[in-house]
Write a protein that holds these residues in place. Structure first.
Motif, PDB file in Angstrom:
ATOM      1  N   TYR B 200       0.841  -1.207   0.000  1.00 23.76           N
ATOM      2  CA  TYR B 200       0.000   0.000   0.000  1.00 23.76           C
ATOM      3  C   TYR B 200       0.876   1.256   0.000  1.00 23.76           C
ATOM      4  N   ALA B 210      -1.549   3.251   5.153  1.00 26.36           N
ATOM      5  CA  ALA B 210      -1.073   1.955   4.674  1.00 26.36           C
ATOM      6  C   ALA B 210      -1.207   0.891   5.752  1.00 26.36           C
ATOM      7  N   HIS B 213      -5.028   0.319   6.576  1.00 21.13           N
ATOM      8  CA  HIS B 213      -5.766  -0.478   5.588  1.00 21.13           C
ATOM      9  C   HIS B 213      -5.222  -1.896   5.450  1.00 21.13           C
ATOM     10  N   SER B 214      -3.952  -2.083   5.751  1.00 24.11           N
ATOM     11  CA  SER B 214      -3.440  -3.462   5.732  1.00 24.11           C
ATOM     12  C   SER B 214      -4.163  -4.287   6.794  1.00 24.11           C
ATOM     13  N   ILE B 238      -3.291   1.213  -6.019  1.00 23.13           N
ATOM     14  CA  ILE B 238      -3.769   0.858  -4.673  1.00 23.13           C
ATOM     15  C   ILE B 238      -4.930  -0.126  -4.771  1.00 23.13           C
ATOM     16  N   CYS B 242      -5.087  -3.882  -3.135  1.00 14.04           N
ATOM     17  CA  CYS B 242      -6.204  -4.296  -2.280  1.00 14.04           C
ATOM     18  C   CYS B 242      -6.818  -5.596  -2.792  1.00 14.04           C
TER      19      CYS B 242
END
Ligand SMILES: [K+]
Ligand SMILES: [K+]
Lengths: 483, 483
Positions: B200, B210, B213-214, B238, B242
């Motif tokens: 990310y 990053a 969202h990981s 991105i 994802c």
């Protein structure tokens, strides 16, 4: 596959079907409503076609196997319903497209009772009679299908009833046994229809309406001779007669036969499916009654009870008659009744849905799965009444439910893909798959506004429902066609 | 029931949970966003409560039986999620009611990702971090639950995987085996998270986003630090990162472990569930792509493909991220994707839904039922890969599906009874039961407009989904509580 034998049987059936075009023609003669020609033409067409299929193959007899059984059952409904659509195509009033004629005929013969006609009160008497008669004939077919044929074919766990079927049990051959069983069941079916027509007449219906509604009541069909359905008569006594005969027709006809033979009412009381069926009606009526009163929707206890009882029984047995526009009832009730139609009538009745006994078994099987988690090594039998259930039946019931859900979902997505709103699609498929008739949303009154593609999907849904899914689904298996 | 032992374990878990309040407090310290006090208070509260449950019972050890296993799993989720709601109740921004705090905490820890917060971009960094961390911790719990615990308890046919579980197979004792399995799985889980965060970051996210969202990607959770979800970044690279990690996280972690041990990519290729899972993603992406192009909804092939791929994978793996408001896509697509979320991820992944392997087995079992109709005397085994399935597994899979449908229907009717429109109710329950997150209709963006009663029903739905129905349902069986 004994194709010539199958053509012989279908030819015979279409020939017999041709005769059913004559009563509407006679009605037309009595009422001078101008609908008679179409039925006479249909009579001749069916007679010639049926005869020309039957005659060349009249000696093509042979013992039928399960495989031919499935094909005949499916063709029985599709071919007869298609020929039944013929007079509807020929008529001037109503002036129906080919799709609409098929929809109305399939809806009639599968006893679904969904209609694409918007002004029923204006139809000729001959057409009114014909639609009711279609349902009555469909109901006859279903009784034999559900009590004699499906148990033998083992569809959806109905081998459960194999030993109970009236008639000579030891004879494993198909044709004579079905014929004998059919005869007994039809006596009951006919007697109930006569009683129902008399009761309607005594309660205040005219003779034509009484006979017409007795046809669609005993068949749990839901067609009426009026746009306002049973509500047209505005007569609580008629409503009660309807409720009573719907419940009677929603009971397994094999149970009626057993009760008749043993001349004892106790036969019913010891039947687990009967008890659950009655309990469902009582609970639904109470919920509707309480909500109607609590929400101030009804202005008196009497009318609330009358409305609650009638709609609860009519929708949950999958008849689809109405005495009020229940789709405008408070929030939950309409959808609750639609969900109740998934349960439907008892197995071996003219009701649709998944059938009460299957829902009981799903519940018992679910409890067993839970119990197995706590006692992983225990052997737990599922019992219905005093009978322990074989594993095959258990598998078949789970399979039936899953297939039902799958067909439901696919049909619903197809309707939505064609542009119908989600809620209407949901209830339209439920109404057709459960052979209920009216839905909610755009199809609360009739199916006229639905696009042609969706009408064909719904015709398929009616067939899937009426043929208990597997009878039709098995034809899609490639190995079915391999010898 | 070893209640004191259970209290000891829960006390220990709550004590460990208290430590997870510290990273958000630290984040608050870095960003000076004023959210720290609530997390410090929650830390102290959890520490004291956890300790006072654990300490008096610290010697109450004993080998756990299946029954205690179920209770611990259910309490693990309910107790930890309840304590996780504490800091949310204490915060000023967002200022949440008790119900909303519970909803957000349960939605986080079950990796559902449905939110009641309407302005996420305005939240303190500490809260943003906390929500993402909740999902990450929930994902960790699920991996162990799905790979090690449920197969041992035999929930929903998952005894299928009993022999495959990594770790010492011959040891039938519960605690050491779970601990050993958990260690291996968490290494993989952690490594994937690190890789995902790096990817990310390289694709263009800031370090905070990053990492955040990981967390929610590997947990297939769907929480984001922005109202516009992944769409905020407007960055196709991105989006691809994802999609890639969602697919990785949607695969059985036991399969990852096996591939890691054998150091061979072929481990994946021979797995029937993996193949079906990938096929589903491909088919859904293609359908979305074709419809978006054909309907003129997208202005270029690139953006159509980007949108189609992202939304298809995000919804069908039950992540619930979005790069566009897909609820406004042409007719069928939104509902098709919601239906795909019923299939969900592979068993033993962090994905929700019924799991791909169960859908495969439902299909195979359905085919077997059809084949049995044609060959009533044949013995037909169901095979997944090279393994023949025991009858118990077959029963359990059917049972799982039926129970799933029953819970779905009941929750939906409860929502409708509370006054929510039918379509919103349908998708809201699907979104929560499948641990998907966003629904359609009124809950397309968030669940803020839903009434409190329904929020509690949906919390229950999330739990039922995450605990694979039976783990929770078995507690409702009276015989569960009898010794
Ligand atoms: K009907
Ligand atoms: K999710």
């Amino acid at each position: 596959m004994q194709y010539l034998n199958i053509i012989r049987i279908l030819g015979l059936l279409v020939t017999i079907l041709s005769v059913t075009m004559l009563p509407p023609a006679l009605v037309s003669l009595i009422y001078r409503d101008g609908g008679g020609v179409a039925f006479l033409m249909a009579f001749i067409l069916c007679l010639i076609t049926g005869f020309s299929f039957w005659y060349p193959n009249r000696n093509q007899k042979g013992e039928l196997r399960a495989r031919e059984g499935f094909l005949i059952v499916v063709l029985f409904w599709t071919v007869l319903a298609s020929f039944s659509a013929v007079p509807l195509m020929l008529l001037d009033n109503p002036s129906l497209s080919i799709t609409d004629s098929f929809f109305e005929a399939f809806s009639g013969l599968t006893t679904t009772g969904a209609t694409i006609i918007t002004h029923i009160d204006g139809l000729p008497h001959a057409v009114l009679f014909y639609r009711q008669q279609l349902q009555w004939l469909g109901g006859m077919g279903i009784i034999v299908l559900a009590v004699a044929v499906l148990p033998m074919l083992g569809v959806g766990g109905m081998q459960l009833y194999r030993a109970e079927t009236p008639g000579p049990v030891k004879d494993s051959k198909m044709t004579p046994r079905i014929a004998d069983t059919a005869k007994h069941l039809w006596y009951i079916y006919l007697s109930l229809t006569v009683l129902c027509a008399l009761a309607y007449w005594l309660a205040g219906m005219g003779p034509f309406d009484a006979i017409a509604h007795s046809f669609s009541t005993i068949a749990i069909g839901g067609f009426s001779t009026h746009d306002a359905s049973i509500g047209y008569f505005n007569n609580p006594m008629i409503n009660l007669v309807c409720v009573f005969f719907l419940i009677v027709a929603g009971i397994n006809f094999a149970l009626h036969f057993a009760a008749f033979q043993s001349k004892s009412i106790r036969t019913y009381i010891f039947d687990p499916e009967f008890k659950t069926f009655i309990s469902i009606q009582v609970i639904l009526t109470l919920i509707c009654f309480v909500v109607l009163i609590a929400s101030g929707f009804s202005d008196s206890y009497e009318s609330a009870f009358d409305d609650a009882l009638f709609q609860a029984v009519s929708i949950s047995t999958t008849a689809g008659f109405a005495t009020t526009n229940f789709s405008e009832w408070p929030t939950l009730l309409p959808l609750m009744l639609i969900f109740a139609s998934f349960i439907g009538g008892c197995a071996g009745s003219t009701g649709g849905g998944m059938k009460v006994v299957r829902v009981i078994l799903l519940y018992l099987q679910g409890i067993r799965e839970l119990s197995r988690l706590i006692h992983p090594k225990a052997i737990i039998n599922i019992k219905l009444g005093r009978k322990a259930l074989p594993d095959r039946v258990v598998d078949a019931i789970w399979g039936f439910f899953s297939a039902y859900a799958a067909i439901f979902t696919i049909c619903m997505l197809l309707l939505i893909a064609s542009g119908i709103d989600e809620f209407t699609a949901f209830t339209a498929v439920a109404a057709c798959l459960n052979n209920l008739g009216p839905g909610l949303g755009e199809v609360a009154a009739n199916f006229a506004s639905i696009n042609d593609f969706s009408k064909w999907v719904l015709i398929l849904a009616m067939l899937f429902g009426r043929l208990e899914i597997f009878t039709l689904l098995v034809l899609f298996l490639p190995s079915f066609w391999r010898d």
